[in-house]
Design an enzyme around this catalytic site. Structure first.
Site, PDB file in Angstrom:
ATOM      1  N   GLU A 168      36.355  75.476  10.361  1.00  0.00           N
ATOM      2  CA  GLU A 168      37.280  74.429   9.903  1.00  0.00           C
ATOM      3  C   GLU A 168      36.637  73.202   9.053  1.00  0.00           C
ATOM      4  O   GLU A 168      37.336  72.237   9.340  1.00  0.00           O
ATOM      5  CB  GLU A 168      37.955  74.313  11.397  1.00  0.00           C
ATOM      6  CG  GLU A 168      38.470  75.288  12.331  1.00  0.00           C
ATOM      7  CD  GLU A 168      39.953  75.993  11.567  1.00  0.00           C
ATOM      8  OE1 GLU A 168      39.966  75.603  10.426  1.00  0.00           O
ATOM      9  OE2 GLU A 168      40.181  76.897  12.223  1.00  0.00           O
ATOM     10  N   HIS A 193      38.953  69.022  17.173  1.00  0.00           N
ATOM     11  CA  HIS A 193      39.850  70.215  17.132  1.00  0.00           C
ATOM     12  C   HIS A 193      39.562  71.021  18.312  1.00  0.00           C
ATOM     13  O   HIS A 193      38.472  71.232  18.911  1.00  0.00           O
ATOM     14  CB  HIS A 193      39.758  71.111  15.977  1.00  0.00           C
ATOM     15  CG  HIS A 193      40.450  72.383  16.285  1.00  0.00           C
ATOM     16  ND1 HIS A 193      41.808  72.554  16.380  1.00  0.00           N
ATOM     17  CD2 HIS A 193      40.150  73.675  16.258  1.00  0.00           C
ATOM     18  CE1 HIS A 193      42.151  73.802  16.293  1.00  0.00           C
ATOM     19  NE2 HIS A 193      41.193  74.514  16.344  1.00  0.00           N
ATOM     20  N   HIS A 234      41.970  73.800  21.825  1.00  0.00           N
ATOM     21  CA  HIS A 234      43.134  74.834  21.877  1.00  0.00           C
ATOM     22  C   HIS A 234      43.583  74.264  23.389  1.00  0.00           C
ATOM     23  O   HIS A 234      43.414  75.257  24.383  1.00  0.00           O
ATOM     24  CB  HIS A 234      42.838  76.299  22.037  1.00  0.00           C
ATOM     25  CG  HIS A 234      42.043  76.546  20.833  1.00  0.00           C
ATOM     26  ND1 HIS A 234      41.090  77.810  20.640  1.00  0.00           N
ATOM     27  CD2 HIS A 234      42.063  76.234  19.464  1.00  0.00           C
ATOM     28  CE1 HIS A 234      40.677  77.751  19.557  1.00  0.00           C
ATOM     29  NE2 HIS A 234      41.367  76.917  18.653  1.00  0.00           N
ATOM     30  N   GLU A 244      53.398  56.269  29.568  1.00  0.00           N
ATOM     31  CA  GLU A 244      52.363  55.881  28.914  1.00  0.00           C
ATOM     32  C   GLU A 244      52.254  56.217  27.508  1.00  0.00           C
ATOM     33  O   GLU A 244      51.711  55.898  26.390  1.00  0.00           O
ATOM     34  CB  GLU A 244      50.895  55.941  29.122  1.00  0.00           C
ATOM     35  CG  GLU A 244      50.992  55.388  30.849  1.00  0.00           C
ATOM     36  CD  GLU A 244      49.704  54.562  31.343  1.00  0.00           C
ATOM     37  OE1 GLU A 244      48.798  54.818  30.362  1.00  0.00           O
ATOM     38  OE2 GLU A 244      49.621  53.760  32.188  1.00  0.00           O
ATOM     39  N   HIS A 279      48.449  77.552  17.674  1.00  0.00           N
ATOM     40  CA  HIS A 279      46.895  77.550  17.735  1.00  0.00           C
ATOM     41  C   HIS A 279      46.346  76.271  18.552  1.00  0.00           C
ATOM     42  O   HIS A 279      45.452  76.528  19.291  1.00  0.00           O
ATOM     43  CB  HIS A 279      46.426  77.286  16.118  1.00  0.00           C
ATOM     44  CG  HIS A 279      45.071  77.468  16.026  1.00  0.00           C
ATOM     45  ND1 HIS A 279      44.256  78.112  14.954  1.00  0.00           N
ATOM     46  CD2 HIS A 279      44.040  76.879  16.708  1.00  0.00           C
ATOM     47  CE1 HIS A 279      43.247  78.161  15.018  1.00  0.00           C
ATOM     48  NE2 HIS A 279      42.550  77.255  15.831  1.00  0.00           N
TER      49      HIS A 279
END
Ligand code: 13P
Ligand code: ZN
Length: 270
Positions: A116, A139, A141, A169, A210
């Site tokens: 990525e 990144h 999942h 919040e 994803h």
């Protein structure tokens, strides 16, 4: 030369990856992190004149040429990083308009940077334009955010609004909202460009079906953004199928944001 494994950026990176794994956000090799490093703090730990090998990135990011990144490797398990950081992590310097990554440390067993990298580096470039103090792209999942993309509209205003309403919040942790992309093929320059486009206005970007990207000035900030969005998504998943008796109104969101001096994304409250 000081031991690079004791460098604060290294210690913090390994702690963050381990913590993300412990939260269940990074199964197998899921997830990747990149951290923009200053040359000054690197010179204490590394001979920046010694390039171990060069690797093509497959894209250009001229504005990041000459910059240094600590980045996770492709196919690496966050679970293991604390035990073998010199295999799972690498320090790269971008050269040749960003088309080449010069490896200065790490990826010891011949590995390479995350698949990525396009989304990471293009997002760094976009966030640096929005905030010169930006440093981190993460990144992962997370289960509930991912679950939510199966059953909730992927309209980013609606997605954000639902999360704001889940927990008081949220509106001042991410008043700027969450960008959302539909399902796209991961690991490509195209998803990298689409992510970076969203990063011009958002610090959090969801990839439908994803996962999520979180950014910030520090690893804590990027982690905390994802942690908050994921918790709100968990509340959504736990309550969406039940009769809703109470909710946070737009007026309450507005009052909360005003009190905490957070600027809500223009036009996103009804
Ligand atoms: P990498 O192992 O290449 O970092 O990929 C993991 C991932 O989450 C892809 O989106
Ligand atoms: Zn992923």
């Amino acid at each position: 030369m000081k031991d690079i494994l004791t460098a604060p950026f290294m210690v913090e990176m390994i702690r963050t990856a381990s913590n993300m794994y412990a939260h269940g956000w990074d199964e197998r090799n899921g997830g990747n992190i990149s951290l923009l490093l200053g040359e000054d703090n690197l010179a204490e730990y590394l001979d920046t004149g010694r390039v171990l090998r060069t690797m093509p990135t497959g894209f250009e990011v001229p504005e990041l040429c000459g910059k240094y990144f600590l980045v996770t490797g492709t196919g690496r398990y966050f679970k293991n990083m604390q035990y073998q950081p010199e295999k799972d992590l690498g320090i790269i310097r971008l050269a040749d308009g960003g088309k080449t990554a010069e490896l200065l440390w790490g990826f010891d067993d011949g590995g390479t940077f995350t698949s990525e990298l396009p989304a990471h580096l293009m997002s760094h470039a976009a966030r640096l334009k929005a905030d010169p103090l930006h440093r981190v792209v993460t990144h992962c999942h997370p289960t509930n955010i991912l679950a939510m993309t199966h059953v909730h509209s992927l309209d980013e205003r609606e997605f954000t609004h639902t999360l704001w309403q889940m927990m008081t919040e949220c509106v001042f942790v991410f008043p700027d909202g969450i960008g959302v992309l539909p399902w796209m093929l991961c690991g490509t320059n195209e998803i990298g460009q689409a992510t970076a486009e969203k990063m011009k206005e958002f610090r959090l970007v969801v990839w439908g079906l994803h996962g999520i990207y979180g950014t910030g000035r520090t690893l804590d900030e990027a982690f905390g953004l994802i942690e908050t969005a994921e918790k709100a998504a968990e509340i959504y998943i736990k309550t969406a199928h039940l009769p809703q008796l109470n909710t946070i109104t737009d007026e309450q969101l507005r009052v909360t944001a005003d009190y905490f001096k957070a600027k809500i994304k223009e036009g996103w409250l009804r």
